[in-house]
Design a protein around this motif. Structure first.
Motif, PDB file in Angstrom:
ATOM      1  N   TRP A  75       0.170  -1.056  -1.075  1.00 25.71           N
ATOM      2  CA  TRP A  75       1.170  -0.345  -1.880  1.00 25.71           C
ATOM      3  C   TRP A  75       0.480   0.569  -2.881  1.00 25.71           C
ATOM      4  CZ3 TRP A  75       6.320  -0.646  -0.932  1.00 25.71           C
ATOM      5  CH2 TRP A  75       6.758  -1.669  -0.092  1.00 25.71           C
ATOM      6  N   ASP A  76       0.856   1.831  -2.880  1.00 31.88           N
ATOM      7  CA  ASP A  76       0.224   2.833  -3.743  1.00 31.88           C
ATOM      8  C   ASP A  76       1.337   3.707  -4.326  1.00 31.88           C
ATOM      9  OD1 ASP A  76      -1.210   4.953  -4.825  1.00 31.88           O
ATOM     10  OD2 ASP A  76      -2.258   5.454  -2.975  1.00 31.88           O
ATOM     11  N   ASP A 115      -1.495  -9.357  -0.975  1.00 34.55           N
ATOM     12  CA  ASP A 115      -1.994  -8.160  -1.665  1.00 34.55           C
ATOM     13  C   ASP A 115      -3.419  -7.902  -1.177  1.00 34.55           C
ATOM     14  OD1 ASP A 115       0.371  -8.283  -3.038  1.00 34.55           O
ATOM     15  OD2 ASP A 115      -0.501  -8.673  -5.001  1.00 34.55           O
ATOM     16  N   PRO A 116      -3.580  -7.204  -0.062  1.00 37.65           N
ATOM     17  CA  PRO A 116      -4.924  -7.055   0.506  1.00 37.65           C
ATOM     18  C   PRO A 116      -5.833  -6.135  -0.299  1.00 37.65           C
ATOM     19  CG  PRO A 116      -3.355  -5.737   1.750  1.00 37.65           C
ATOM     20  CD  PRO A 116      -2.550  -6.561   0.778  1.00 37.65           C
ATOM     21  N   PHE A 117      -5.219  -5.302  -1.170  1.00 43.44           N
ATOM     22  CA  PHE A 117      -6.032  -4.350  -1.920  1.00 43.44           C
ATOM     23  C   PHE A 117      -5.359  -4.069  -3.254  1.00 43.44           C
ATOM     24  CE2 PHE A 117      -8.405  -0.422  -2.772  1.00 43.44           C
ATOM     25  CZ  PHE A 117      -9.658  -0.748  -2.269  1.00 43.44           C
ATOM     26  N   GLY A 118      -6.136  -4.101  -4.342  1.00 44.88           N
ATOM     27  CA  GLY A 118      -5.596  -3.801  -5.663  1.00 44.88           C
ATOM     28  C   GLY A 118      -5.355  -2.310  -5.817  1.00 44.88           C
ATOM     29  N   THR A 119      -4.133  -1.938  -6.265  1.00 42.73           N
ATOM     30  CA  THR A 119      -3.804  -0.516  -6.411  1.00 42.73           C
ATOM     31  C   THR A 119      -3.072  -0.303  -7.729  1.00 42.73           C
ATOM     32  OG1 THR A 119      -1.810  -0.936  -5.098  1.00 42.73           O
ATOM     33  CG2 THR A 119      -3.687   0.027  -3.948  1.00 42.73           C
ATOM     34  N   ALA A 120      -3.845  -0.219  -8.800  1.00 37.48           N
ATOM     35  CA  ALA A 120      -3.253   0.045 -10.104  1.00 37.48           C
ATOM     36  C   ALA A 120      -3.384   1.506 -10.496  1.00 37.48           C
ATOM     37  CB  ALA A 120      -3.901  -0.840 -11.162  1.00 37.48           C
ATOM     38  N   HIS A 121      -4.414   2.179  -9.999  1.00 36.07           N
ATOM     39  CA  HIS A 121      -4.492   3.629 -10.108  1.00 36.07           C
ATOM     40  C   HIS A 121      -3.989   4.204  -8.786  1.00 36.07           C
ATOM     41  CE1 HIS A 121      -7.682   4.030 -13.536  1.00 36.07           C
ATOM     42  NE2 HIS A 121      -6.674   3.239 -13.851  1.00 36.07           N
ATOM     43  N   SER A 122      -3.449   5.398  -8.842  1.00 40.75           N
ATOM     44  CA  SER A 122      -2.764   5.929  -7.666  1.00 40.75           C
ATOM     45  C   SER A 122      -3.706   6.611  -6.675  1.00 40.75           C
ATOM     46  CB  SER A 122      -1.694   6.933  -8.109  1.00 40.75           C
ATOM     47  OG  SER A 122      -2.290   8.174  -8.406  1.00 40.75           O
ATOM     48  N   SER A 123      -3.135   6.871  -5.498  1.00 40.09           N
ATOM     49  CA  SER A 123      -3.725   7.770  -4.501  1.00 40.09           C
ATOM     50  C   SER A 123      -4.904   7.183  -3.737  1.00 40.09           C
ATOM     51  CB  SER A 123      -4.148   9.100  -5.157  1.00 40.09           C
ATOM     52  OG  SER A 123      -3.135   9.589  -6.001  1.00 40.09           O
ATOM     53  N   THR A 124      -5.029   5.859  -3.760  1.00 41.07           N
ATOM     54  CA  THR A 124      -6.143   5.200  -3.074  1.00 41.07           C
ATOM     55  C   THR A 124      -5.733   4.537  -1.758  1.00 41.07           C
ATOM     56  OG1 THR A 124      -5.751   3.153  -4.307  1.00 41.07           O
ATOM     57  CG2 THR A 124      -7.292   4.737  -5.268  1.00 41.07           C
ATOM     58  N   ASP A 155       5.491   7.918  -5.440  1.00 45.38           N
ATOM     59  CA  ASP A 155       5.582   8.116  -6.880  1.00 45.38           C
ATOM     60  C   ASP A 155       4.590   9.170  -7.363  1.00 45.38           C
ATOM     61  OD1 ASP A 155       7.100   7.528  -9.062  1.00 45.38           O
ATOM     62  OD2 ASP A 155       5.840   5.914  -9.791  1.00 45.38           O
ATOM     63  N   GLY A 156       4.480  10.252  -6.609  1.00 45.99           N
ATOM     64  CA  GLY A 156       3.608  11.359  -6.999  1.00 45.99           C
ATOM     65  C   GLY A 156       2.168  11.219  -6.551  1.00 45.99           C
ATOM     66  N   ALA A 157       1.816  10.111  -5.893  1.00 44.59           N
ATOM     67  CA  ALA A 157       0.417   9.857  -5.568  1.00 44.59           C
ATOM     68  C   ALA A 157      -0.158  10.864  -4.576  1.00 44.59           C
ATOM     69  CB  ALA A 157       0.251   8.437  -5.022  1.00 44.59           C
ATOM     70  N   MET A 158       0.705  11.548  -3.801  1.00 46.27           N
ATOM     71  CA  MET A 158       0.200  12.541  -2.858  1.00 46.27           C
ATOM     72  C   MET A 158      -0.252  13.823  -3.551  1.00 46.27           C
ATOM     73  SD  MET A 158      -0.071  11.864   0.411  1.00 46.27           S
ATOM     74  CE  MET A 158       0.219  13.371   1.344  1.00 46.27           C
ATOM     75  N   SER A 159      -0.103  13.880  -4.861  1.00 42.82           N
ATOM     76  CA  SER A 159      -0.569  15.074  -5.571  1.00 42.82           C
ATOM     77  C   SER A 159      -2.056  15.005  -5.885  1.00 42.82           C
ATOM     78  CB  SER A 159       0.226  15.251  -6.877  1.00 42.82           C
ATOM     79  OG  SER A 159      -0.014  14.168  -7.764  1.00 42.82           O
ATOM     80  N   ALA A 160      -2.703  13.907  -5.592  1.00 45.10           N
ATOM     81  CA  ALA A 160      -4.126  13.755  -5.886  1.00 45.10           C
ATOM     82  C   ALA A 160      -4.980  14.141  -4.686  1.00 45.10           C
ATOM     83  CB  ALA A 160      -4.429  12.315  -6.291  1.00 45.10           C
ATOM     84  N   GLY A 161      -6.101  14.766  -4.958  1.00 43.84           N
ATOM     85  CA  GLY A 161      -6.981  15.223  -3.897  1.00 43.84           C
ATOM     86  C   GLY A 161      -7.508  14.110  -3.021  1.00 43.84           C
TER      87      GLY A 161
END
Length: 642
Positions: A75-76, A115-124, A155-161
Motif C-alpha cells: 500500500w502506497d 504488511d510485506p513492506f513499510g510505506t510511510a513515505h510515498s511513491s515507493t 493519494d498523489g504518489a504518482m507525482s514523484a519521479g
C-alpha cells in the motif's frame, strides 16, 4: 463515548480468507460495514481518514481476489491501509492507531505478515512490488512464500519521479505484477448500471485484448459530463507519445478508468486480470477521497489527517492554546515579508497547508509553487530560482527533505546558492512515529560547507530566523522548527535580522553551562530551576545556530565552567558533535572540562505523544538535571540517574 456501528458481516471476518466465503452481494455489504468501522475507529484515535475511506471497496476486492499474505499487497502511501488492517486480523487493536505501543498509522513489516513492506513515505510501492516479483522468480524465501504482487499507489504518489523510474524498470523486466493506480485526484461520479453490466460482460471474454477494449469502450456508457471527466482522467494519466500511450510504450498494459467504488466493476476486472496476466498490468481505479462520510468528502485537506472527531457532527477536537502554531507563524511571517519584497517566492512539495503556506498561496499565487511529491525537483527548482535572482523559501518537512538530499548537496550547497530551507516537523513528531521524525537534518545539513543552520527555541525566535534567512544572500541557509503550537512568548511585529553564527545568553551562572539548540530550551529552564534548588545555578545559552558555531561564546563558556552540556532535538553527528570538534581543536579538554552531549538515542523511536517520545529519548528536564549532577559528580538521592 462513541457508539460502535452494527457490523454483523465484518464481525465474521478475522482474516482475508474469510472474504472468499462471501458472495459478491455480501462483499458489497461488507464494504459498507468496513467504512463505518473505519470512521468510528479514527473518530476515537485521530489519523488519516480521507484516503482510507476512498479505498474501502478496493481493499475488499483485493483481499477477495488475491491470497495475502502469500500474495504481497504493498500500500502506497501507507496511510491508505486502515481498512486493510481491519481485514487482516488487527481489528481488535484498530482503536490503538498511532498511540504508544499501538498500531502504526502506516504499514509496518514488524506489525503483521500482511504488511510485506513499510510505506510511510510515498511513491515507493512500484519499486518494492517489482523487487518482490523478481525475488519470487529467482526463488526468494520470504515468509509465507511469494505469489502475486500488487502495488496500490495513490493519494498523489504518482507525482514523484521514483514511481516513473520503477515503471520504466518494470516494463523492461516484464515480470507478472499488478499496479493499482488509486486516482483520487480526478474523481468521477459513480457510473450508471449500463456501464457496470458492459464491463462485466466484456471482462469475462477470452482474450486479454478484449480486457483492454472493455476499459476503452466503457467510457461511452457514461452520461455526457461524466464521459468527458473519465476521458480527461484517462488521457492525463496515459499521456500520449509517438509510440502510443506512456504505459504501453513502457511495456505495461493499461486498464481503465474503473470506478473504484463499484464492486460490480472491481471484482470482474481484478479476477480477469489475475487469471490472464503474464507481465505487468496497471489498472487505473478512480476513487473519491473521504467516500461515504460527508464532512470528509466536502473538505479533502481538512480530513486528510484529522484529530479525534464527533462522527455525527464532524466536529474535530483540538486542545485550546493561546500560542500560534510554528507553521502558521512561518506562513504569516512570509506573507508579511513578501508584501515588501517581490523577490520572495515559496516552494513546497504537496504540503501547502501542512507547512503553513496556504495563506501565501492565496495572497501571492504567481509566487507560490507546489511541486507535488517531488522533493528532488523542488530543491533543484529552488536552486535555479535563486540563481535567477529570486529569494526562494523551500518549505519541506525534515523527514521529506531527506529525499532531496543529493540536490541539496550538488545543486544548492556546492554552487553556494541562497536557497532558504524552512524545515518543519523538526524533532520528534508524535503519532506519525519514526518514519516522520525530523531526527537527522542538523547532522545532514551541518556537514555541508557553507550551509547555515538555525534552530528556533520558540515562535518569536522563528520569526527572527525567517527575517534572517530573507536577508542572507551569501549561500544556503536553513531554519528548523517543530510541529505544533509555540510556547506562548510575546511576538514582535517584525522579525529581527540576527547576526550569523551568534547565540544568546539566557541566564548567567556558574559551574555548568547548558547550551541548548531548539525548543528543548523550555526543558533546560525547568532543569535549571530544579538545580538552583540544589544550590547549582547553571549558565543557560540558546545557541540559535548549529552552524556556524558561536565560537567565542562556546569557548568562553567552556573555559569558565567545570562542565559544558549541549542539548538538541537531533541525532548524533549534529550540534553537539560540532561543539566537541571545536573543543578538541582548541585543546579545551586538556584543561579538564567535563563535556556531555544530549542527543536523540541511536534507535528509531516508535510513535507516542511527543512528551512520551522525548521521555524515551531522555531529553526532558529530569534527564537534563540528572546529566548535570552526574557530570559534576554529585550523588542523586531518590532521583533517576542519567
Amino acid at each position: 463515548m462513541t457508539v460502535r456501528p452494527d457490523t454483523p458481516l465484518l464481525d465474521r471476518v478475522n482474516k482475508p480468507e474469510d472474504l472468499k466465503k462471501l458472495s459478491d452481494a455480501q462483499l458489497t455489504q461488507l464494504a459498507h460495514e468496513l467504512r463505518l468501522e473505519t470512521i468510528s475507529a479514527v473518530s476515537e484515535t485521530g489519523g488519516h481518514l480521507g484516503a482510507g475511506l476512498g479505498v474501502v471497496e478496493l481493499t475488499v476486492a483485493l483481499h477477495a481476489v488475491f491470497d495475502a499474505p502469500k500474495d504481497k499487497i504493498v500500500w502506497d502511501v501507507g496511510h491508505q491501509a486502515y481498512p486493510h488492517k481491519i481485514l487482516t486480523g488487527r481489528r481488535d487493536r484498530i482503536r490503538t492507531l498511532r498511540q504508544k505501543d499501538g498500531l502504526s498509522g502506516f504499514t509496518k513489516r514488524s506489525e503483521s505478515v500482511f504488511d510485506p513492506f513499510g510505506t510511510a513515505h510515498s511513491s515507493t510501492s512500484i519499486s518494492a512490488a517489482l523487487g518482490f516479483a523478481v525475488a519470487r522468480d529467482l526463488g526468494g524465501t520470504a515468509e509465507g512464500g511469494i505469489g502475486d504482487v500488487v502495488a496500490v499507489i495513490g493519494d498523489g504518489a504518482m507525482s514523484a519521479g521514483m514511481a516513473y523510474e520503477a515503471l520504466n524498470n518494470a516494463g523492461g523486466l516484464d515480470r507478472r505484477m499488478f499496479i493499482i493506480l488509486n486516482d483520487n485526484e480526478m474523481s468521477i461520479a459513480p457510473p450508471v448500471g449500463a456501464m457496470s453490466s458492459y464491463l462485466s460482460r466484456l471482462y469475462a471474454g477470452d482474450s486479454f485484448q478484449d480486457l483492454q477494449a472493455a476499459a476503452r469502450g466503457a467510457v461511452s456508457f457514461l452520461p455526457g459530463p461524466l464521459r468527458e471527466g473519465a476521458k480527461r482522467a484517462s488521457e492525463v494519466l496515459k499521456g500520449m507519445t509517438l509510440g502510443g500511450n506512456l504505459f504501453e510504450a513502457l511495456g505495461i498494459s493499461y486498464l481503465g478508468p474503473i470506478d473504484g467504488h463499484d464492486l460490480d466493476q472491481l471484482l470482474p476486472v481484478l479476477r480477469a486480470a489475475h487469471e490472464r496476466a503474464t507481465g505487468p498490468i496497471l489498472m487505473h481505479v478512480v476513487t473519491q477521497k473521504g467516500k461515504g462520510y460527508a464532512p470528509a468528502e466536502n473538505s479533502h485537506d481538512k480530513w486528510h489527517a484529522t484529530a479525534k472527531f464527533d462522527v455525527i457532527t464532524g466536529e474535530q477536537s483540538k486542545a485550546p492554546s493561546n500560542a500560534p502554531s510554528y507553521s502558521s507563524v512561518f506562513g504569516q511571517t512570509l506573507v508579511e515579508m513578501a508584501a515588501e519584497d517581490d523577490k520572495i517566492v515559496a516552494i513546497t512539495a504537496a504540503m501547502p497547508d501542512g507547512t503553513g503556506l496556504g495563506l501565501f498561496e492565496k495572497r501571492y499565487p504567481s509566487r507560490f509553487f507546489d511541486v507535488a511529491i517531488a522533493e528532488q525537483h523542488g530543491v533543484t527548482f529552488a536552486a535555479a530560482l535563486a540563481a535567477g535572482g529570486m529569494k526562494p523559501f523551500c518549505a519541506i518537512y525534515s523527514t521529506f527533505l531527506q529525499r532531496g538530499y543529493d540536490q541539496v548537496v550538488h545543486d544548492v550547497a556546492i554552487q553556494g546558492l541562497p536557497v532558504r530551507f524552512a524545515i518543519d516537523r523538526a524533532g520528534l513528531v508524535g503519532a506519525d512515529g519514526a518514519t516522520h521524525a525530523g531526527s537527522f537534518d542538523i547532522a545532514y545539513l551541518g556537514n555541508l560547507p557553507g550551509m547555515v543552520v538555525m534552530a528556533a527555541a520558540d515562535e518569536a525566535e522563528l520569526k527572527h530566523m525567517i527575517a534572517t534567512a530573507a536577508a542572507y544572500d551569501d549561500g544556503p541557509i536553513a531554519f528548523r522548527y517543530p510541529r505544533g503550537e509555540g510556547v506562548g512568548v510575546e511576538m514582535q511585529e517584525k522579525g529581527e535580522v540576527l547576526e550569523i553564527g551568534k547565540g544568546r545568553v539566557i541566564q548567567e551562572g556558574q559551574r555548568v553551562a547548558l547550551i541548548s539548540l531548539g525548543t528543548r530550551l523550555e526543558e533546560v529552564r525547568k532543569a535549571a530551576e530544579a538545580l538552583s534548588a540544589k544550590g547549582i545555578t547553571p549558565t543557560i545559552i540558546d545557541a540559535r545556530f548549529a552552524k556556524p558555531l558561536d565560537r567565542d561564546l562556546i569557548l568562553e563558556a567552556a573555559r569558565s565552567h567545570e562542565a559544558l552540556i549541549t542539548i538538541e532535538e537531533g541525532a548524533v553527528g549534529g550540534f553537539g558533535s560540532h561543539v566537541a570538534q571545536l573543543l578538541s581543536d582548541e585543546a579545551i579538554f586538556d584543561h579538564g572540562l567535563k563535556f556531555r552531549s544530549m542527543v536523540l538515542p541511536d534507535v528509531f523511536i516508535d510513535q507516542a505523544s511527543p512528551a512520551q517520545m522525548y521521555d524515551t529519548a531522555e531529553l526532558t528536564a529530569k534527564h537534563i538535571e540528572a546529566k548535570v549532577l552526574g557530570a559534576l559528580g554529585i550523588a542523586q538521592i531518590g532521583s533517576q540517574s542519567a
